[in-house]
Design an enzyme around this catalytic site. Structure first.
Site, short mmCIF file in Angstrom:
data_model
loop_
_atom_site.label_atom_id
_atom_site.label_comp_id
_atom_site.label_asym_id
_atom_site.label_seq_id
_atom_site.Cartn_x
_atom_site.Cartn_y
_atom_site.Cartn_z
N HIS A 1 0.76 -1.15 -0.14
CA HIS A 1 0.03 0.08 0.01
C HIS A 1 0.81 1.39 -0.27
O HIS A 1 0.93 1.96 -0.90
CB HIS A 1 -1.06 0.01 1.17
CG HIS A 1 -1.74 -1.14 1.44
ND1 HIS A 1 -2.65 -1.73 0.27
CD2 HIS A 1 -2.10 -2.03 2.29
CE1 HIS A 1 -3.31 -2.55 0.77
NE2 HIS A 1 -2.97 -2.76 1.65
N ASP B 1 -5.03 -8.09 -3.58
CA ASP B 1 -5.59 -8.03 -1.95
C ASP B 1 -6.64 -8.74 -1.66
O ASP B 1 -6.84 -9.82 -1.40
CB ASP B 1 -5.49 -6.37 -1.69
CG ASP B 1 -5.27 -6.26 -0.23
OD1 ASP B 1 -5.52 -6.93 0.34
OD2 ASP B 1 -5.29 -4.86 0.17
C1 NGQ Z 1 -5.45 -7.67 5.93
N1 NGQ Z 1 -6.33 -5.67 4.92
O1 NGQ Z 1 -4.43 -8.29 6.37
O2 NGQ Z 1 -6.34 -8.53 5.53
C2 NGQ Z 1 -5.73 -6.28 6.27
C3 NGQ Z 1 -6.92 -6.31 7.22
C4 NGQ Z 1 -5.87 -6.05 9.38
C5 NGQ Z 1 -5.83 -4.61 4.52
N2 NGQ Z 1 -4.96 -4.07 5.09
C6 NGQ Z 1 -6.49 -6.87 8.70
N3 NGQ Z 1 -6.29 -4.18 3.43
O3 NGQ Z 1 -5.40 -4.89 9.31
O4 NGQ Z 1 -5.91 -6.53 10.69
ZN ZN Z 2 -3.23 -7.20 2.60
#
Ligand code: NGQ
Ligand code: ZN
Length: 465
Positions: free
Chosen positions: A281, A332
């Site tokens: 990101h 993602d």
């Molecule tokens: C993830 N998703 O690891 O899937 C994360 C959310 C978190 C994004 N950062 C979960 N888009 O941050 O704990």
């Molecule tokens: Zn991720």
């Protein structure tokens, strides 16, 4: 499916995107070990030599450098107006509720379906950022690497190239905040992490790369981060290290309160970031931070459709590009599964931000689609630590065929054809895909898609009950 060829095969492409740019009449050898042999442009199209197959326009396969496969099954389920503060953080709550019930069979079925879709979308390799480790009750499976192995199986069944990252997720926020109950499935102690990582290193199938993914600066302590990198470096000195960073403003401000530094500055100060690293990101990275990343030769992993879906913000791509930064693309949460769509959205977000066109084209007359495809493929290959992302001898034979018979590509060739594929109205312009020398998609059909989607359908119906 055609298995790997038992002799070197020869392909003849009317147009191919080589490191030297678009070339005509290209003879391409694919060796029995799944790599490219000799590649020669300007070949006589009327050659009497036996050619195993003629193809129209080919480009190298794309690596998808960021995936949480299970999230494919919740795409579309978080699109209703919520409380006034609906945001990344409320989406995350829904996501945590969703994953609470998933079994190993579910995870494998969802991942296999996703990988088929990604192959059809032009991705010949996937980097799975795998953080679902424990069972729904929070216990380890009998085989602690159970869910990781299911990802390996799904990749094998689909034929996609795999880099598997074992994620470390030990705390619920900066300053050692406790994990929420719903985050228990992500937890591994240092010892458990070491055990799973070591096992995967030793038992990985040929062609599979294993790396680590300290989830984010908010999910690991500095000590744990350093220990993980040290262990990993001992096991595999050149294997990849990925982490989420600076995706949301709240994460940046929490990091500042905790350390008086922005997350990317903190990482650059505290870790020996180098070409093994991929920063996922980096949406709220400031220009000075981005220059530091570029200088280290790390890759930034952009996930345009997910970042748009979650309202993350717009990456400072022009500053990063001016610093010579490397990037790749990932899908993602898999609200999108097409490499062409991701590149289009990446460029469009920059147009909207700057009020200009062809923002990421590096020079007058340079095809934006060609530039983005080549850069993202190379950045993705680096982030995956796989010998792919380029059509050259010795590289993994990963190919995407663009269908000249699609109306959106009529009369186009070379750069204009790829620009039309990225920015034109066609939605299914990829007809065939080769991974490591095997055709896995022919005429828009994946060799195992019926069986894989039948299993996926069962899982989806059960989850909907
Ligand atoms: C993830 N998703 O690891 O899937 C994360 C959310 C978190 C994004 N950062 C979960 N888009 O941050 O704990
Ligand atoms: Zn991720």
């Amino acid at each position: 499916m055609e298995s790997s060829p038992s002799k070197t095969r020869t392909y003849f492409a009317r147009w191919a995107l080589l490191p030297t740019g678009w070339q005509r009449d290209v003879r391409i050898e694919v060796r029995t070990d799944g790599t490219f042999g000799h590649i020669q442009a300007g070949h006589d199209p009327a050659t009497t030599e036996t050619i195993d197959q003629r193809v129209g326009t080919v480009i190298c396969g794309m690596v998808n450098l960021h995936s949480h496969a299970f999230q494919r099954a919740m795409a579309g389920l978080t699109e209703r107006g919520g409380p006034s503060t609906d945001s990344f953080w409320t989406w995350r709550e829904v996501m945590y509720r969703f994953l609470a019930e998933l079994s190993p069979d579910d995870v494998e079925a969802i991942a296999a379906q996703l990988y088929v879709e990604l192959l059809k979308g032009g991705f010949t390799g996937i980097v799975e950022f795998h953080y679902l480790h424990r069972d729904p009750s929070g216990a380890l499976y009998q085989n602690p690497a159970e869910l990781a192995q299911r990802i390996v199986s799904a990749a094998e069944h689909s034929g996609i190239g795999l880099t598997l990252l074992v994620s470390l997720y030990q705390q619920g926020g900066f300053a050692a905040a406790a994990l929420q109950p719903r985050q228990q499935r992500f937890y591994l102690s240092d010892d458990e992490f070491a055990q799973i990582l070591t096992e995967l290193h030793h038992r990985r199938p040929p062609g599979v790369q294993v790396g680590i993914a300290p989830h984010s600066l908010r999910a690991v302590t500095p000590d744990a981060l350093h220990r993980a990198i040290t262990l990993h470096t001992q096991l595999a000195p050149r294997a990849p290290i990925h982490l989420h960073i600076a995706e949301q403003p709240a994460e940046v401000s929490d990091c500042q309160s905790w350390s008086q530094r922005r997350p990317m500055d903190w990482l650059m100060d505290e870790c020996s970031v180098d070409e093994r690293f991929c920063l996922i990101h980096a949406t709220h990275g400031q220009p000075a931070e981005l220059v530091r990343v570029a200088e280290r030769g790390a890759v930034i992993g952009l996930c345009p459709s997910t970042e748009a879906n979650l309202g993350d913000g717009i990456f400072a791509a022009t500053d990063y590009q001016a610093a010579g930064g490397r990037f790749g693309i990932g899908t993602d949460s898999h609200v999108g599964t097409s490499a062409l769509d991701e590149l289009r959205l990446l460029e469009y977000s920059q147009r909207l931000r700057h009020g200009r066109r062809n923002v990421l084209s590096p020079g007058e007359g340079v095809s934006t689609g060609t530039y983005l495809w080549q850069q993202a493929a190379q950045g993705g290959a680096q982030a995956a630590a796989q010998p792919t992302g380029v059509l050259q001898p010795g590289a993994r034979a990963d190919l995407v065929v663009l269908d000249e018979a699609d109306p959106s590509l009529y009369g186009r060739s070379g750069a204009a054809l790829l620009d039309s594929a990225v920015f034109g109205p066609g939605r299914q312009v990829i007809s065939d895909v080769m991974c490591a020398g095997r055709w896995v998609v022919r005429d828009r059909r994946h060799f195992a898609e019926d069986a894989i989607s039948a299993r996926f359908a069962e899982v989806m119906r059960r989850l909907a009950r």
